[in-house]
Design a protein around this motif. Structure first.
Motif: not given
Length: 195
Positions: A176-195
């Motif tokens: 939804p466009d009204y949220v302040d922050w949006a995150f995905i919890i991925a597998e270990p060592n797969k953060g921030d590099t997947a997108e």
């Protein structure tokens, strides 16, 4: 299984064993033996009755007071239809003045995550958490969301599992466009590099 989990599983069984011994003592003192007792032994039957009840009480206290309650399953929140449409800065500033923030979290890890020790976010499910300053959200995989006094979101993620979503990905992940922050919890060592 570590030592603490083994003790947690063994502790109720120990209390149950002691309670069963107390039940046997109670049964023997009340009616499990001959009903004839000498008057001089009446005080001893009261002692055995008290011992039996004393051995049963810890298990009853554990059963009704400390036994873990089932986890609350976090499902997808209903999207607030009053907030849909283009989310302008004036509405965002109004929400920040009220000091209430909304965080979209999608669990893409292969595990169900325990949230704040009383809720469970299942795999492939999302939830919008509402937070105020100086509140925290603790996940069982070690991730902590915390809003400081300056209304900034601080994240502890030692296993590199968080993927931050920009507005480009809101539509793709049904954020939804009204949220302040949006995150995905991925597998270990797969953060921030997947997108």
């Amino acid at each position: 299984m570590n030592r603490n989990n083994r003790f947690k599983n063994l502790f109720p069984n120990i209390l149950l064993g002691i309670a069963l011994i107390g039940f046997v003592i109670l049964w023997l003192s009340i009616g499990g033996r001959n009903s004839y007792q000498a008057k001089s032994r009446d005080i001893y039957s009261l002692y055995t009755l008290a011992i039996g009840i004393g051995l049963i009480m810890p298990y009853l206290i554990y059963l009704f007071g400390f036994k873990s309650k089932p986890m609350n399953k976090l499902k997808r929140n209903k999207k607030d239809s009053n907030k849909t449409g283009i989310y302008n800065t004036r509405i965002l500033q109004s929400k920040r003045r009220k000091k209430r923030f909304e965080i979209f979290v999608l669990n893409e890890s292969n595990d169900n995550l325990i949230v704040n020790r009383n809720s469970e976010l299942e795999n492939k499910q999302w939830h919008i958490f509402q937070m105020k300053p100086n509140e925290s959200i603790f996940f069982s995989n070690g991730i902590i969301f915390d809003i400081d006094d300056n209304n900034n979101l601080e994240i502890e993620d030692f296993r590199n599992q968080i993927i931050g979503l920009g507005e480009d990905y809101f539509k793709k992940y049904e954020v939804p466009d009204y949220v302040d922050w949006a995150f995905i919890i991925a597998e270990p060592n797969k953060g921030d590099t997947a997108e």
